[in-house]
Scaffold this active site. Structure first.
Site, short mmCIF file in Angstrom:
data_model
loop_
_atom_site.label_atom_id
_atom_site.label_comp_id
_atom_site.label_asym_id
_atom_site.label_seq_id
_atom_site.Cartn_x
_atom_site.Cartn_y
_atom_site.Cartn_z
N TYR A 178 -4.21 -5.21 32.28
CA TYR A 178 -4.69 -6.07 31.20
C TYR A 178 -5.49 -7.23 31.78
CZ TYR A 178 -0.92 -3.59 28.72
OH TYR A 178 -0.07 -2.64 28.21
N PRO A 202 3.55 0.46 18.36
CA PRO A 202 4.73 0.70 17.51
C PRO A 202 4.43 0.74 16.02
CG PRO A 202 4.70 -1.56 18.29
CD PRO A 202 3.60 -0.85 19.02
#
Length: 279
Positions: free
Chosen positions: A56, A203
């Site tokens: 990231y 999710p």
């Protein structure tokens, strides 16, 4: 009643609903200042599990978490991932599980996060060019040296999990999984049987759950959002599931955290399971 905490590796207790830091902006400017505020607000809201990775921003995401949160409050777990590198800004990211490379990435993470030990370190992807036992052996050595507390894996199959456990104890698995995408159901079942934490990434299916009629109906009945229904379903799905929804906005963060208070009845769960074609 759904448990709100879980002990990773049997001893590291965290709140089950965590925070994925991937979307936090790291370039200078107003977006970066907003990112710092979001990270701090997450901790204010009681989140104790924050997920990041070397990939990231090439470590920039780790650095912004350290800027926002260091010195870290007691009980806060920042878990990071290694195993994907980019030799230079002009080159593509690639899998790199060579022991020397993994060690270097861990050393960089320790420096960026300003810690002497990473309590949970996950292998971002298995490098097919390097024997799995060598990759895990390198992480095991770092654990034995005290630089890693526990070892996890990401985006693996149930067979790969079983193979990995022959080399080292596995404390967590981070796979793509949500209400509408249950490809990794066998991995979740394996984690549940072994008491291994399962951290689903993506999710809430990036908002797709809101387009599902059954999800919308349950959300309307409970007067909550589809995202909150999706997160509540994950928390109810298994006690080893630790969702890590990510956002760069405080209002979305607060919405996500509030999902912990959503109570799905057995009837709701049956409707949601049917809608997603559960096994």
């Amino acid at each position: 009643m759904t448990a709100t905490t879980f002990r990773i590796g049997g001893d590291l207790e965290v709140r089950r609903l965590g925070f994925g830091a991937m979307h936090l902006a790291t370039d200078p400017g107003p977006a970066r200042e907003a990112a710092l505020s979001v990270a701090r607000r997450a901790v204010e809201l009681g989140i104790t599990l924050v997920d990041t990775a070397h990939m990231y921003g090439g470590g920039a995401n780790e650095e912004i978490l350290a800027e926002a949160l260091h010195p870290y409050p007691e009980g806060l777990l920042i878990t990071t991932k290694v195993g994907i590198t980019r030799p230079s800004p002009s080159e593509e990211w690639k899998l790199d599980g060579r022991p020397d490379s993994l060690r270097d990435q861990v050393e960089q993470a320790l420096r960026r996060l300003r810690v002497e030990r990473i309590e949970l370190l996950q292998l971002h992807r298995i490098d097919p060019e390097t024997p799995l036992a060598e990759q895990l052996g390198a992480l095991r050595d770092l654990r034995d040296e005290g630089k890693i507390g526990r070892i996890g894996l990401s985006e693996i199959t149930a067979a790969e999990l079983a193979e990995a456990r022959k080399t080292v104890e596995i404390a967590s698995v981070q796979n793509r999984y949500n209400l509408l995408d249950r490809e990794h159901e066998p991995v979740l079942r394996a984690c549940e049987a072994a008491g291994i934490a399962f951290l689903p990434w993506r999710p809430v299916a990036w908002g797709d759950s809101g387009a599902n009629a059954e999800v919308l109906a349950v959300a309307a009945e409970l007067e909550v959002t589809p995202t909150q229904v999706a997160l509540a379903w994950l928390l109810a799905r298994s006690p080893v599931v630790l969702p890590i929804p990510g956002t760069a906005r405080i209002d979305h963060l607060e919405e996500n955290v509030a999902a912990e208070d959503v109570r799905l009845t057995s009837a709701h769960l049956q409707v949601l399971d049917r809608s997603a074609g559960a096994e």
